[in-house]
Structure formats: C-alpha cells, structure tokens
Design a protein around this motif. Structure first.
Motif, short mmCIF file in Angstrom:
data_model
loop_
_atom_site.label_atom_id
_atom_site.label_comp_id
_atom_site.label_asym_id
_atom_site.label_seq_id
_atom_site.Cartn_x
_atom_site.Cartn_y
_atom_site.Cartn_z
N GLU A 160 0.51 -0.96 -0.27
CA GLU A 160 -0.34 0.18 0.02
C GLU A 160 0.70 1.52 -0.32
N PHE A 161 1.83 1.13 0.12
CA PHE A 161 3.24 2.82 0.85
C PHE A 161 3.89 2.77 0.44
N ARG A 162 4.95 2.03 -0.46
CA ARG A 162 5.93 1.41 -1.86
C ARG A 162 5.20 1.31 -2.64
N THR A 163 6.08 1.65 -3.56
CA THR A 163 6.14 1.65 -5.04
C THR A 163 6.72 -0.20 -5.69
N ALA A 164 6.39 -0.23 -6.75
CA ALA A 164 7.44 -1.82 -7.07
C ALA A 164 8.77 -1.65 -6.33
N PHE A 165 9.32 -0.81 -7.06
CA PHE A 165 11.17 0.22 -7.09
C PHE A 165 11.36 0.29 -5.81
N GLN A 166 10.81 0.77 -5.10
CA GLN A 166 10.99 0.85 -3.51
C GLN A 166 11.17 -0.20 -2.88
N ARG A 167 10.21 -1.64 -2.74
CA ARG A 167 10.38 -2.69 -2.51
C ARG A 167 11.94 -3.16 -2.64
N ASP A 168 11.97 -2.90 -4.19
CA ASP A 168 13.22 -3.91 -4.57
C ASP A 168 14.18 -3.18 -4.06
N ARG A 169 14.68 -1.84 -4.22
CA ARG A 169 15.51 -1.74 -3.14
C ARG A 169 16.05 -1.63 -1.77
N ASP A 170 15.03 -1.85 -1.15
CA ASP A 170 14.37 -2.37 0.56
C ASP A 170 15.29 -3.42 0.30
N ARG A 171 14.95 -4.58 -0.02
CA ARG A 171 15.18 -5.63 -0.48
C ARG A 171 16.40 -6.21 -0.81
N ILE A 172 16.70 -5.30 -1.39
CA ILE A 172 18.59 -5.36 -2.20
C ILE A 172 19.95 -5.19 -1.04
N LEU A 173 19.01 -3.91 0.22
CA LEU A 173 19.62 -2.94 0.99
C LEU A 173 19.22 -5.08 2.02
N HIS A 174 19.02 -5.68 2.18
CA HIS A 174 18.83 -5.96 3.26
C HIS A 174 19.18 -7.37 3.11
N THR A 175 20.09 -7.91 1.94
CA THR A 175 20.80 -8.96 1.21
C THR A 175 21.96 -9.39 2.88
N THR A 176 22.19 -10.34 2.54
CA THR A 176 23.09 -10.78 2.73
C THR A 176 24.50 -10.44 2.02
N ALA A 177 24.44 -10.60 1.15
CA ALA A 177 25.62 -9.60 0.00
C ALA A 177 25.69 -8.67 0.17
N PHE A 178 24.92 -7.81 0.04
CA PHE A 178 25.03 -6.07 0.43
C PHE A 178 25.97 -6.61 1.60
N ARG A 179 25.39 -6.46 2.40
CA ARG A 179 26.04 -6.78 3.97
C ARG A 179 28.25 -7.18 3.85
N ARG A 180 28.28 -7.53 2.73
CA ARG A 180 29.75 -8.13 2.67
C ARG A 180 30.32 -7.71 1.77
N LEU A 181 29.58 -6.64 1.62
CA LEU A 181 30.32 -5.55 0.58
C LEU A 181 31.22 -4.71 1.45
N GLU A 182 30.92 -4.06 2.33
CA GLU A 182 31.67 -3.48 3.79
C GLU A 182 33.10 -3.64 3.85
N TYR A 183 33.63 -5.30 3.87
CA TYR A 183 34.32 -5.99 3.93
C TYR A 183 35.44 -6.93 2.74
N LYS A 184 34.96 -5.67 1.64
CA LYS A 184 35.69 -6.38 0.14
C LYS A 184 36.38 -5.55 -0.68
N THR A 185 37.60 -5.45 -1.41
CA THR A 185 38.28 -4.85 -2.17
C THR A 185 37.84 -3.81 -2.75
N GLN A 186 37.63 -2.32 -2.34
CA GLN A 186 37.47 -1.40 -4.31
C GLN A 186 39.16 -1.49 -4.48
N VAL A 187 40.27 -0.93 -4.22
CA VAL A 187 41.21 -1.34 -4.17
C VAL A 187 42.11 -1.48 -3.22
N PHE A 188 41.85 -1.29 -2.36
CA PHE A 188 43.13 -1.16 -1.18
C PHE A 188 42.19 -1.75 -0.67
#
Length: 385
Positions: free
Chosen positions: A37-65
């Motif tokens: 009722e209160f979120r669009t389809a794309f807003q729900r997608d964004r929120d689902r991505i934010l809550h994934t294990t894969a997203f949290r793991r990015l904190e400890y994955k290399t960019q350059v260093f």
C-alpha cells in the motif's frame, strides 16, 4: 496527508520524462506478489537489496585497497553507496526514476568476490570449462537464485526492470556481452540502467583518484600533465603548492561536480534532439543517450589511463593482487581436492550446482577478511581448523 503507492505512481506519471520507467508500468515480477500500500515496486526492490547478506558483505570487500590497509579507503560497500548517490543526482536532473536507479546501483556489485578485480580474474580462470566467472552475472544469480529469504521462490523476486538493469550493466572497467535468458539483447538498457552505468564510472574515477592521493601511491606532481587536473586546479584557485587534505577534498568534490554537470548537459542536449515517447523508444536506439561531452570524455580517458598505469599497476597494488590470486587459487584447489573440508551448507549447494560452481559461489561470497582467515585455517598448522 499520507503518501500511498498509488499517489507515488501518480506523481511519477506527472513528473517523469516520457522515456523514464514508471513503477506503475513495470513488467512485474517472476513470481506474482500483491503490491504494497505504501511503497512502489521499485522502492520494495531497493529495500530488499539493502537487507541481503550479499550487500552487508560488501563492507569487507576490496575496492582498490584491501580492508586491513586502512579504515578510510573505499570498500566495495562505500563505492556502491557513492554510486547510488551520483545516480540519484543524475536521475533528478534528467527526470528519470530515482528509485529504479538506486535499486540498480545498490545491486550492481553484489557479485564481486573478495580482493576486487584480481579475485574476479582468478575465479574466471579457475572456472574455465565450467562456465567461467563474471561478477555481473554473479550479481544476477544472487538476486534471482542464491539469496534464500522467501519460502515461495528463490532469490529476491525483483521486478523485471531492476533485473534487466543488472544484466545490462557495463562500464569501461567491465565491458561484457549483455546476455541473460528472458531479456531482449537487441535492446539497450533503459535510461535508468544507463545512468547507473555512468554513475559507476564517475565514482571509479573520482574515488580511486582520491584514495590514490590519500595513500601516497599517487603524488600530485604526477598529475600535472593531465588536462583535467589542470582544470581542477584552476577551478579551485590552487597554485599547486602545499597539497593538503583540504585541497584534496576540494579537488575531488569539484571533480565529481564537474562530471555530473557535464553528463546532465550533454545527455540533456542529446535527449532534446530526439522524439522519445516511451522507455521502449529509448532502448531501441543504436547508442546510449547518457553521455559526456566530447571534451570531458577525452579528459576522462586520459585520467583512466593514468590511474591504470600509476595506481592499479603500482607495485604495492600489484603485490596484493598477486597475493590474492594465490589465496583464491589455493582455496579453490584444496576444496576441489577434498570437498569434505567444506561446511554442510556448501555441500547442499554442490548437490544442486555441481562441485566447481558450488565452490566458486562459496569463495565469491567471502569477504577479504574471511578468505584470509579461511586460508590460515586450511594452511597454517598452528591455526585451529
């Protein structure tokens, strides 16, 4: 007053450009779901991505260093967040769908393995004959298969448009054939996917330069022959002496601003010359509409060449890349030789995906820190297994 999904969709219909994708016109999800009722389809997608294990793991994955080299360098997570910020800035100016762009930006690097592009290259080499490895395709597999968060389906059940944006993600750093079952490869990515691609490239240029200067691997004097560096110095009124942290912040901030402004003006001029009545019209064009001016494009190519030669090929970065190749290779090979070293959850994956792909998925999901600890557990005789 309460903002409902219907009200958001009405606002999009009135305010977004004809070539932008409206959430109310989405092609939907692979597995049917009732809308909220209160979120669009794309807003729900964004929120689902934010809550994934894969997203949290990015904190400890290399960019350059690699993570342990310092707390202030970009990680794959901070890079992703900065890409999303740039994407939203471009979206607002170009009247594209901000929520769709943000969802694509937040998901575009979910499939990156530990140790950045070095980890990707060695996994691809090890997986030759078994389908190879590509972080973009891995991102798609994560959101459609590997994240197990719902009883009714595998993956996140994202909308067609977000999945298409992931499939058709390309930059100069990772150009590939855009292929995936169920997507029209004759059509380019929509305006939102193109903006996400450009945002990724802008973030790479600005933030890798920033980290290179912060680390001391790049000295300001090395940049003096670059046209874009000369322009940046002039724009902030810096004479090239007494380089400080504040000057570095000013230059990177100015670089991002110049890049964004240039994309808005160049893309806007291109769009003004086209008669696009729908997102489909834009996707059927034989070229991308999201672009730089010719002058800044030339400057950026020069900067990218410099970063490749002086940062990505710096001996300290190369040494870490070679170490990473060794770590990943030894992990992969010892798991292949004796799969019983793997935890039960990985054995279950192997039963469904095969030995090589199951092991590849396990390694690709590791953070830098976990991969190094796992290597110690397996090869250091004084470490408990």
């Amino acid at each position: 007053m309460i903002n409902t999904r219907q009200r958001y969709e009405d606002i999009e219909a009135r305010s977004l450009a004809p070539y932008a994708m409206k959430s109310g016109e989405s092609r939907g999800r692979q597995y049917p779901e009732a809308e909220q009722e209160f979120r669009t389809a794309f807003q729900r997608d964004r929120d689902r991505i934010l809550h994934t294990t894969a997203f949290r793991r990015l904190e400890y994955k290399t960019q350059v260093f690699i993570n342990y080299e310092g707390d202030y360098y970009r990680t794959r997570l901070t890079h992703t967040l900065e890409v999303a910020q740039i994407g939203r800035s471009l979206a607002r100016a170009l009247c594209a769908n901000e929520d769709l762009i943000e969802a694509i930006c937040l998901s575009h690097d979910l499939g990156h393995p530990p140790f950045g592009h070095s980890g990707e290259a060695i996994l691809n080499k090890l997986m030759q004959g078994y389908g190879g490895f590509d972080h973009n395709k891995q991102s798609f597999r994560i959101v459609t298969k590997l994240e197990q968060r719902y009883q009714g389906w595998p993956g996140l059940n994202l909308t067609y448009e977000v999945r298409e944006g992931i499939v058709k993600h390309e930059t100069k750093y990772d150009v590939r054939d855009s292929e995936a079952e169920g997507f029209d490869t004759d059509k380019r990515g929509g305006i939102e996917a193109q903006i996400a691609n450009m945002s990724d490239e802008l973030a790479y240029n600005a933030h890798d330069l920033d980290d290179g200067l912060r680390s001391g691997l790049i000295e300001p004097e090395q940049l003096d022959d670059l046209a874009i560096w000369k322009m940046l110095k002039d724009s902030i009124g810096w004479d090239g002496r007494h380089f400080s942290e504040q000057i570095r912040h000013q230059i990177i901030r100015r670089l991002i601003g110049i890049e964004i402004d240039d994309v808005i003006r160049a893309t806007g001029a291109k769009l003004d010359g086209l008669d696009l009545a729908s997102p489909d019209d834009l996707q059927r064009l034989p070229y991308n509409v999201v672009t730089h001016s010719e002058n800044l494009e030339t400057m950026n190519r020069e900067l990218q060449t410099f970063l490749y030669d002086c940062l990505y090929r710096h001996f300290r970065v190369v040494r870490m890349a070679v170490k990473a190749e060794r770590f990943v290779t030894q992990l992969f090979e010892t798991y292949i030789d004796e799969p019983n070293q793997l935890p039960p959850t990985v054995h279950a994956a192997i039963d469904h995906r095969g030995l090589q792909r199951g092991i590849c998925d396990y390694i690709a999901g590791m953070t830098d820190r976990f991969a190094l600890e796992e290597w110690q557990r397996l090869f250091d005789p004084f470490q408990r297994p």
